[in-house]
Design an enzyme around this catalytic site. Structure first.
Site, PDB file in Angstrom:
ATOM      1  N   GLU A 107     -12.613  -0.805  -3.240  1.00  0.00           N
ATOM      2  CA  GLU A 107     -12.316  -0.276  -2.110  1.00  0.00           C
ATOM      3  C   GLU A 107     -13.577   0.569  -2.476  1.00  0.00           C
ATOM      4  O   GLU A 107     -13.850   1.712  -2.065  1.00  0.00           O
ATOM      5  CB  GLU A 107     -11.137   0.900  -3.357  1.00  0.00           C
ATOM      6  CG  GLU A 107      -9.825   1.599  -2.177  1.00  0.00           C
ATOM      7  CD  GLU A 107      -8.545   2.177  -2.445  1.00  0.00           C
ATOM      8  OE1 GLU A 107      -8.568   3.412  -2.121  1.00  0.00           O
ATOM      9  OE2 GLU A 107      -8.449   1.247  -3.807  1.00  0.00           O
ATOM     10  N   PRO A 111      -3.456   5.328   1.510  1.00  0.00           N
ATOM     11  CA  PRO A 111      -3.151   4.177  -0.319  1.00  0.00           C
ATOM     12  C   PRO A 111      -3.490   2.804   0.566  1.00  0.00           C
ATOM     13  O   PRO A 111      -3.186   2.585   2.170  1.00  0.00           O
ATOM     14  CB  PRO A 111      -1.962   4.827   0.145  1.00  0.00           C
ATOM     15  CG  PRO A 111      -1.710   6.156  -0.258  1.00  0.00           C
ATOM     16  CD  PRO A 111      -2.290   6.969   1.156  1.00  0.00           C
ATOM     17  N   ARG A 112      -3.401   1.858   0.010  1.00  0.00           N
ATOM     18  CA  ARG A 112      -3.823   0.991  -0.068  1.00  0.00           C
ATOM     19  C   ARG A 112      -2.495   0.323   0.719  1.00  0.00           C
ATOM     20  O   ARG A 112      -3.119  -0.763   1.831  1.00  0.00           O
ATOM     21  CB  ARG A 112      -3.772   0.006  -1.158  1.00  0.00           C
ATOM     22  CG  ARG A 112      -5.521   0.110  -2.740  1.00  0.00           C
ATOM     23  CD  ARG A 112      -5.278  -0.552  -2.922  1.00  0.00           C
ATOM     24  NE  ARG A 112      -6.268  -0.087  -4.125  1.00  0.00           N
ATOM     25  CZ  ARG A 112      -6.753  -0.814  -5.424  1.00  0.00           C
ATOM     26  NH1 ARG A 112      -5.859  -1.253  -6.089  1.00  0.00           N
ATOM     27  NH2 ARG A 112      -7.714  -0.405  -5.951  1.00  0.00           N
ATOM     28  N   ASP A 113      -1.761   0.937   0.329  1.00  0.00           N
ATOM     29  CA  ASP A 113      -0.445  -0.163   1.721  1.00  0.00           C
ATOM     30  C   ASP A 113      -0.918   0.135   3.235  1.00  0.00           C
ATOM     31  O   ASP A 113      -0.677  -0.501   4.190  1.00  0.00           O
ATOM     32  CB  ASP A 113       0.653  -0.057   0.997  1.00  0.00           C
ATOM     33  CG  ASP A 113       1.215   1.905   1.471  1.00  0.00           C
ATOM     34  OD1 ASP A 113       0.588   2.234   0.603  1.00  0.00           O
ATOM     35  OD2 ASP A 113       2.280   2.475   1.166  1.00  0.00           O
TER      36      ASP A 113
END
Length: 598
Positions: A252, A307-309
């Site tokens: 990331e 956020p990753r989701d």
């Protein structure tokens, strides 16, 4: 039965960051401590954590503090986190980072000589302490050096197949040396599980071969519960080409240092996927997002740092809509955003990884990336203050423990999580062992039964190859229990898992016990099947979309489910049951944090 025996106060299963930090804490508390790991010391999956350690030290932004970090963590987890774990984590993370520095970790520095902190998705301020993009490697190097210096015993290339218990709790563990196949048992009143995740149940994963769900399964068999197993994080950016490296993590940090995501038309598509929950603090135009890197205090964050989701679902949607890259992903572009020297200095591992594995120069061209199974938020249900499971003498820390991250983990929180709760688990395990000193013993019948179970694949003839069964399980989880789920697909997956269970019971292996990978996998398969069933049953039960769990037939988050956890347990006949459990109530003084930040 030939059996090697040892006696300790605390046995730590796993030698990643959580395991080593637990072992250090247990040793410093006066406990005779051993570490058991499947691989070689220093090769734990923690080394793959590249971006940094999340800790509100305030080195980049004095406004940052534990309350902001706590709020970010809870919001990232969609408020399903155990509030007490998130609080302890945010409060203690800075001290754990400084502790690493005291032990010799060489962090990147600010011009003023402080530990440098970088931006990451979901974090309001730049708060990830880092060592280029090799932070996990530096963390393991530092903890490993201290573990060895303290004289903690380490059993390398050794697999635990069963936890041993009596009516009063844990008595030890049983396993075997991977090289020779010889059995070994450890008598101990305290066992700390630090075995990591379950990613090898999926076809495309960033996880290494060790991540077969051993700790989750061992805890279930011992009588503990698993919480939040429906929440599996698919990291938005794994390599997608060539096929031999599909799923390998692309940190990331690339996006934190200015990289942007583009579809096949060259559009920065993330502006189309900003959820209302984050709209107030996320840039909605390209100019606004670009200004953020120049003036972070007065501009909203670029949507690539959601956020990753959220990012994983957006990429998945673009690919499904036919706007993906040639090999089924999207483009991650830092080449047009940062000078080549900057990229090589800030992201040396990424530069080398793409150059060597994909013949791509990331300073000159975009990377092809896509979602990869990366992390499981679910794990052993533990007490927040001691990391103790419901079984006396059993503790868990790191990815194998549940509750801390709720429905989605923020990047960088995994490394601070394993430091904070690894330390707490080790200290509590030593305290428990002192109370049980001299009163535990390994039952001979239990040892003999564990040995028979381990040798069973050799006794069968004409059974299936374990690699065939694992491949079918991975395809099942990839196709039916992936990023997007439906009732029909999950029910189909459970049917396949039931059929696979019968086939696993008939798997046979040939050859000798001396280093036999087929035998090792045959012993891992029951763990993989059990955790896969837990994920599928919890995913079927939770009829909403939240964090790492997306139901296409229930696309919205449900406030009632936002107050409910699911806990998986195992019955005496081996069946998995799922029970609803109210979320622990956050005290008013912590609830005020969200009013402050809004």
């Amino acid at each position: 039965m030939e059996l090697e025996r040892h006696a300790y106060d605390v046995v730590v299963v796993g030698a990643g960051g959580a395991g080593l930090r637990a072992a250090i804490a247990a040793h410093e508390a006066g406990a005779r401590t051993a570490v058991v790991c499947k691989s070689l010391l220093g090769k734990a999956h923690t080394v793959m954590a590249e971006g940094g350690i999340a800790a509100a030290m305030g080195n980049a932004w004095p406004e940052d503090g534990w309350r902001v970090h706590f709020r970010d963590t809870m919001r990232g987890g969609k408020m399903l986190n155990h509030w007490r774990m998130a609080q302890i984590h945010a409060q203690e993370a800075p001290d754990r980072v400084r502790e690493l520095e005291d032990w010799g970790a060489l962090f990147d520095r600010t011009p003023d000589g402080l530990i440098s902190q970088r931006d990451f998705g979901g974090h309001r301020y730049a708060r990830l302490a880092h060592v280029g993009d090799r932070t996990g490697l530096e963390l393991i190097r530092t903890l490993q050096q201290r573990t060895v210096a303290l004289g903690v015993d380490v059993f390398m290339e050794c697999t635990v197949t069963r936890l041993l218990t009596d009516a009063d709790g844990v008595t030890g563990a049983f396993g075997y040396w991977r090289e020779s196949g010889r059995f070994v048992a450890w008598e101990a009143p305290s066992v700390v599980l630090a075995t990591g995740g379950i990613g090898k149940a999926w076809k495309v994963t960033s996880n290494s071969w060790e991540y077969t769900g051993d700790g989750h399964s061992l805890a279930l068999h011992a009588g503990a519960g698993l919480v939040n197993m429906e929440f599996v994080q698919f990291h938005p950016t794994g390599m997608v080409w060539p096929p031999s490296v599909r799923g390998i993590l692309v940190t990331e940090s690339v996006r934190g240092d200015g990289g942007v995501l583009r579809n096949s038309a060259g559009n920065r598509f993330m502006f189309d996927y900003i959820p209302d929950f984050f709209r107030k603090e996320t840039a909605e135009t390209e100019d606004e997002a670009d200004r953020w890197y120049e003036d972070k205090k007065n501009n909203r964050r670029p949507p690539e740092l959601l956020p990753r989701d959220e990012v994983a679902r957006a990429i998945n949607s673009e690919v499904k809509a036919g706007r993906g890259s040639p090999h089924g992903g999207v483009f991650l572009d830092i080449a047009s955003r940062r000078p080549a020297e900057y990229v090589r200095r800030r992201l040396p591992s990424m530069y080398h990884q793409f150059k060597e594995l994909a013949d791509v120069d990331i300073t000159a061209e975009a990377m092809e990336v896509g979602p990869t199974c990366h992390y499981v938020m679910g794990g052993v249900e533990v007490d927040p203050d001691t990391a103790a499971a419901s079984v006396p003498g059993l503790f868990a820390a790191g990815e194998v423990a549940g509750g801390m991250h709720g429905s989605n983990r923020l990047g960088g929180n995994s490394l601070s999580d394993l430091l904070v709760f690894g330390r707490r688990a080790g200290a509590a395990a030593a305290e428990h062992a002192a109370k049980r000193a001299g009163v535990v013993a390994l039952a001979e019948e239990a040892l003999a039964d564990a040995a028979r179970a381990a040798l069973a694949p050799f006794e069968r003839e004409g059974g299936e190859n374990p690699y065939t069964v694992q491949s079918e399980l991975q395809q099942t989880m990839h196709d039916l229990v992936g990023i997007i789920r439906t009732r029909a697909e999950v029910e189909q997956a459970l049917g396949r898992i039931a059929a696979l269970r019968e086939r696993v019971a008939a798997v046979s292996v040939e050859g000798h016990r001396q280093y036999n990978p087929g035998w090792h996998l045959a012993l891992d398969l029951p763990h993989l099947l059990l955790v896969s069933e837990c994920v599928a049953r919890a995913a079927l039960e939770r009829e909403e979309s939240r964090g790492g769990h997306t139901r296409d037939d229930f696309p919205a988050a449900d406030p009632e489910w936002g107050r409910t956890n699911l806990v998986c347990t195992r019955t005496a006949d081996g069946a998995v049951t799922v029970a609803r459990q109210p979320l622990p109530q956050m005290p008013p003084e912590l609830a005020e944090v969200f009013e402050e930040q809004s």
